[in-house]
Design a protein around this motif. Structure first.
Motif: not given
Length: 515
Positions: A415-441
């Protein structure tokens, strides 16, 4: 200036190559710049020879060659401009129109050059001096970056050394290991709260197939090149950051050292010492577009699939041959089961650039955007904030991944070993002010983490395990490697200053960084 005035067609040919390399010095492979420059020079020289044969006048041959070279490298910009005018939605028709305009314009200019009685020597001298300045500027930039005159991987010294002796060989038959990175795949709670999407059916289907699914998994780093360098080399990157600051300065954005570690990862060398074959798919992203360690490296297009070549050729009529983003995704998904056909035990690493934007599929797998691979990281099709499109592509990924898993589990043998993993999450949110373009941790670091492993390993999995420990645990438990678990930690920074990261482990655990 004598015959030096005839050099400008060659300088015109090599200038776009050097300019692209100089402006992307933190990501380029010097060998690609050298090879592309050599091809450009050879093509311009051949064209000059052809014009010289047609008419024994070196100045006219030089100017006709320069017209062809400038037209060749400016075609892509004109094509994109024409495409955005929305004259037609058929790219083939747009290529036809752009080609007719360029050929017609070049023919008129060539006719003028052939017929004029004016001396062209002064014009040649001016073009030679001007183009020499442009080329020299790019060469200086490359020299300052440390990439000029280097080997094909100037950061080979950053590769993490393997242990002198491998651990105790396993007594049982060795299973294939599949490490599948789903780029930008958000955790279930983030999908529910920020995207109004319930991913429970997919996770339940994985659980039915024997997967352990982490409900509180975080990435160690927020960007692909840091995350993969960490997980594939079984360690945190603090020492590398300190060295980077010493050698390249505290504000450098150079990715080369970490991309070198991704191309020649420690985990692959450890498993090869245990008799494994290392297989991977080469992508259009610079960190996984080539591999120094792979025994088997599948490439959809050895030239057009590479980011530097692709972007360069995208400026020319050769862009018509560029594979689409959808083609590359299909190719990667098709090659995962192919790894099971390789003889002996296999460690297969696949970087699937989905559900990350651009969004090219709906949930049924229909191609909704025809994007050349060369524009994959430019045409965002709405970016992270286009939540419905992100969910559509994620749903398609779910279907394809389940089919791949079923294929792998149906194969004979261990039986194989299978790892399904993201390198990072999504990025729809942003810190205030938005111009920093930095999604929430909390959104950016919350990841899918689903693992199918033998029971001795599964018994040691904890809900907060991070990618840096996944392969350490497998290697220690099944292969006797001296790799005790590290503290699970998460760090946060953004692309403008990627190495100015701060640890956010405590605030993630407390929920301080929740959107």
């Amino acid at each position: 200036m004598s015959r030096w005035r005839l050099l400008y067609p060659l300088l015109f040919a090599v200038a776009p190559v050097l300019h692209l390399g100089a402006h992307n010095a933190d990501q380029i492979d010097p060998a690609q710049v050298s090879s592309a420059g050599a091809v450009a020079l050879a093509g311009a020289a051949a064209l000059f020879g052809l014009f010289l044969l047609l008419r024994r006048d070196a100045d006219r041959a030089a100017l006709c060659t320069a017209i062809a070279v400038v037209g060749f490298f400016s075609y892509g910009n004109f094509f994109v401009w024409l495409l955005r005018r929305r004259i037609t939605g058929d790219e083939a028709v747009v290529h036809l129109l752009a080609g007719l305009v360029f050929l017609g314009g070049a023919a008129l200019l060539w006719r003028w050059v052939w017929r004029t009685r004016r001396s062209l020597a002064g014009l040649g001298s001016f073009f030679t001096v001007a183009s020499a300045i442009v080329v020299a500027t790019s060469l200086v930039s490359l020299a300052r970056s440390g990439k000029l005159g280097t080997s094909d991987d100037p950061y080979a010294s950053w590769v993490v050394p393997a242990p002198a002796q491998p651990g105790t060989p396993p007594s049982a038959e060795r299973p294939d290991i599949y490490y599948i990175i789903l780029d930008g795949y958000a955790r279930a709670d983030v999908l529910r709260e920020l995207y109004s999407y319930d991913n429970t059916p997919f996770l339940a289907a994985l659980a039915e197939r024997g997967f352990w699914v982490g409900a509180r998994s975080w990435s160690n780093y927020p960007t692909t090149f840091l995350s993969l360098a960490s997980s594939l080399n079984l360690r945190y990157l603090d020492e590398d950051r300190a060295r980077l600051h010493r050698e390249l300065g505290p504000r450098t954005k150079e990715r080369g050292p970490f991309e070198a570690q991704i191309r020649d990862p420690l985990v692959a060398r450890i498993l090869r010492a245990h008799g494994y074959t290392y297989a991977t798919v080469l992508t259009s992203w610079s960190g996984t577009e080539r591999s120094r360690a792979a025994d088997v490296a599948w490439a959809y297009s050895p030239i057009l699939g590479r980011e530097f070549y692709g972007v360069l050729m995208d400026s020319t009529p050769l862009r018509v041959a560029s594979p689409r983003v959808a083609d590359l995704h299909h190719f990667t998904l098709e090659k995962i089961p192919a790894a099971a056909d390789l003889p002996g035990p296999t460690f297969a690493f696949f970087h699937l650039l989905m559900p990350h934007n651009p969004y090219v599929f709906d949930h049924r797998g229909r191609e909704i955007a025809q994007i050349p691979a060369t524009l994959q990281f430019k045409m965002k099709t709405g970016g992270w904030r286009d939540k419905p499109a992100y969910v559509e592509q994620l749903r398609y990924v779910n279907q394809r991944i389940l089919a791949v898993v079923d294929d792998l589990l149906a194969r004979p043998g261990p039986r194989p070993i299978i790892i399904l993993q993201a390198d990072h999450g999504s990025a729809s949110t942003a810190y205030y002010p938005v111009r920093r373009e930095m999604p929430l941790p909390s959104e950016r670091l919350a990841i899918l983490n689903a693992i199918l492993v033998p029971e001795p390993v599964r018994a040691r999995l904890v809900d907060t395990i991070t990618p840096v420990n996944t392969l350490r645990l497998i290697l220690a438990e099944l292969f006797g490697e001296p790799l005790p678990p590290l503290p699970d930690r998460s760090f946060y920074s953004w692309y403008r200053r990627p190495y100015e990261w701060r640890e956010v482990t405590a605030e993630l655990e407390r929920g301080d960084a929740e959107p």
